[in-house]
Write an enzyme that holds these catalytic residues in place. Structure first.
Site, short mmCIF file in Angstrom:
data_model
loop_
_atom_site.label_atom_id
_atom_site.label_comp_id
_atom_site.label_asym_id
_atom_site.label_seq_id
_atom_site.Cartn_x
_atom_site.Cartn_y
_atom_site.Cartn_z
N GLY A 118 0.80 -1.21 0.00
CA GLY A 118 0.00 0.00 0.00
C GLY A 118 0.83 1.27 0.00
N HIS A 119 1.89 1.29 0.81
CA HIS A 119 2.77 2.47 0.87
C HIS A 119 3.48 2.69 -0.47
CE1 HIS A 119 2.00 3.10 5.05
NE2 HIS A 119 2.52 1.94 5.41
N CYS A 120 3.83 1.58 -1.13
CA CYS A 120 4.49 1.68 -2.45
C CYS A 120 3.53 2.27 -3.48
CB CYS A 120 4.97 0.31 -2.91
SG CYS A 120 6.12 -0.50 -1.78
#
Length: 498
Positions: free
Chosen positions: A57-59
């Site tokens: 998700g952060h990527c």
């Protein structure tokens, strides 16, 4: 022989071609693999590499900002390149570079890596890279250059120095070197002095929010200049999210007013504006922060403060430098006047610390292991007529869960002994003014008569705990055992976060 030699040469050429595969690009970002990685970091003096996982998700959140940063550098005709590696496909490459989580970002200068420590917005990525590859502050020769720099970033700091060897100028440049998130400029040109109405030695911070521009009026110390910049580069009212978290909790201001609000509801704008209207006089001492309590990711923060969704909107004050001491206002009515009074009384030391406590269960003393909360702790644990063993636990703690059946057995062993009490307390939901718990499980024996407090560090088995209690704390107080830190995962507030 000639045939054999030709075959060897052909094979080496083929291997060489494979090992130096051409580098594809994706929206201006180099796509690296094991076969072209060395070529990329060798042929490019400066290259930022993101090791990512497609499902992370952060990527996914970083991806558009990363592309934007690459385009921005290209527009500046910079030689700095941005690249990415799918670490799930290139596992050997990821392992070689110590990738343990996603995204992991490394900056290579002449092939030598350092960890990336900047932000996740395009502007922050570009500013960090420009700092690492050029002077700490851009030399500004014309008004047009200054305006271009100011327009390009949300926060820009400009120092006005004709002599860069003065103490103030040197301190300014040191601070510029140490802060990667913002753009810095420096000038000695009279045209810029006239344009911005300043004198030699002035430092101006330009921002696209709040008052737009603010001038430093402190001494020549590096620490004070840095505090001025880090404090004024944040809005008067900061919204807590993944992007701002590090700036909030890693900043110079260690006392925070936290406003728990539900974004989208009627109270959000009303209370936000009330807080913003009174924040400015306190900005050097207290950081004003809003948290959207309706976001699922923020529920653990509510729990950390011992709050329920039904209590929102609400306010709390917290001192990071004093064991996360929390303070609660005496009213639920969050107006400009009540917020101002709350912060003033906090700064004047008139507020009593707000300690978390669960409701006392009716059957707290019905089991072999007694249940303690903040309100009955002193009455039970500090009873001078008994030896009292208390386990301070966290519901999520793996070691605590492993200990539970053993601890219940210890309670049953001493159940009929009127001089010994075996008890437990959830230390994530209950706080004591006289006892701070930083790891789980923590076991303490409060001894009969003297109320000495002896911490247990022996093996976590039935025999060891029984010996510890029966010996009055003499056995089992010296051995070291592994403990779990205070919080379970990255989503739980840590002491350096809230």
């Amino acid at each position: 022989m000639k045939v054999l030699l030709s075959a060897v040469i052909f094979s080496l050429a083929t291997i060489s071609n494979v090992l130096s595969e051409d580098i594809a690009t994706d929206e201006g970002v180099l796509v690296l693999k094991k076969t072209n990685f060395e070529k990329a970091i060798t042929e490019n003096q400066f290259i930022l590499v993101e090791f990512y996982a497609p499902w992370c998700g952060h990527c996914k959140a970083l991806a558009p900002e990363y592309v934007k940063a690459a385009k921005s550098l290209a527009e500046k005709e910079s030689s700095i390149k941005l690249a990415k590696v799918d670490a799930t496909e290139e596992s050997e490459l990821a392992e070689k570079h110590g990738v343990r989580g996603y995204p992991t970002i490394k900056f290579f200068r002449n092939g030598n890596p350092v960890d990336y420590s900047g932000g996740r917005h395009a502007e922050e990525i570009v500013n960090w890279l420009l700092k690492k590859t050029g002077p700490p502050a851009k030399e500004l020769k014309t008004v047009e250059e200054a305006k271009e720099l100011i327009e390009a970033s949300n926060v820009v700091v400009i120092g006005f120095f004709k002599d860069q060897t003065t103490e103030r100028a040197k301190a300014f440049l040191e601070v510029a070197s140490s802060i990667d998130d913002y753009a810095f400029g420096i000038t000695g040109e009279d045209a810029l002095y006239e344009e911005y109405g300043v004198k030699c030695g002035s430092i101006l911070l330009f921002k696209k929010f709040d008052e737009g521009k603010v001038e430093y009026d402190g001494d020549d110390s590096e620490a004070q200049i840095k505090k001025f910049i880090t404090t004024n580069s944040l809005p008067l009212l900061v919204e807590f999210n993944h992007e701002t978290a590090q700036k909030i909790f890693g900043g110079e201001i260690k006392s925070h007013l936290i406003l728990f609000l539900n974004k989208g509801e009627e109270h959000f704008e009303k209370i936000s504006e009330a807080a913003r209207s009174v924040a400015k006089p306190f900005r050097e001492q207290v950081l004003f922060v809003t948290i959207d309590s309706s976001e699922e990711d923020h529920q653990r923060i509510l729990e950390f403060f011992g709050m329920k969704k039904e209590e929102v909107p609400a306010a709390r004050l917290i001192k990071l430098e004093e064991d996360m001491a929390k303070y609660k206002p005496d009213t639920d009515d969050l107006t400009a006047e009540s917020i101002k009074k709350f912060v003033e009384e906090f700064l004047e030391g008139k507020l009593k610390q707000h300690l978390l406590s669960q409701d006392l269960p009716e059957d707290w003393d019905k089991q072999a292991v007694k249940t303690l909360v903040a309100t009955n702790f002193d009455k039970v644990a500090l009873d001078e007529g008994k030896d009292v063993l208390v386990e301070f636990y966290a519901p999520w703690c793996g070691h605590c869960k492993q200990l539970a059946p053993i601890y219940d057995k210890v309670g049953e062993h001493f159940q009929d002994n009127k001089d010994i009490v075996i008890a437990k307390m959830d230390a994530t939901a209950n706080e004591l003014e006289h006892t701070k718990i930083s790891s789980f499980p923590t076991l303490k024996l409060y001894t009969k008569g003297s109320n000495n407090i002896i911490e247990y560090n022996g093996p976590r088995n039935f025999e060891g705990l029984v010996k510890f209690v029966e010996s009055g704390g003499a056995e089992g107080a010296s051995l070291e055992e592994p403990v779990e830190e205070e919080h379970e995962d990255d989503d739980t507030p840590r002491k350096d976060e809230l």
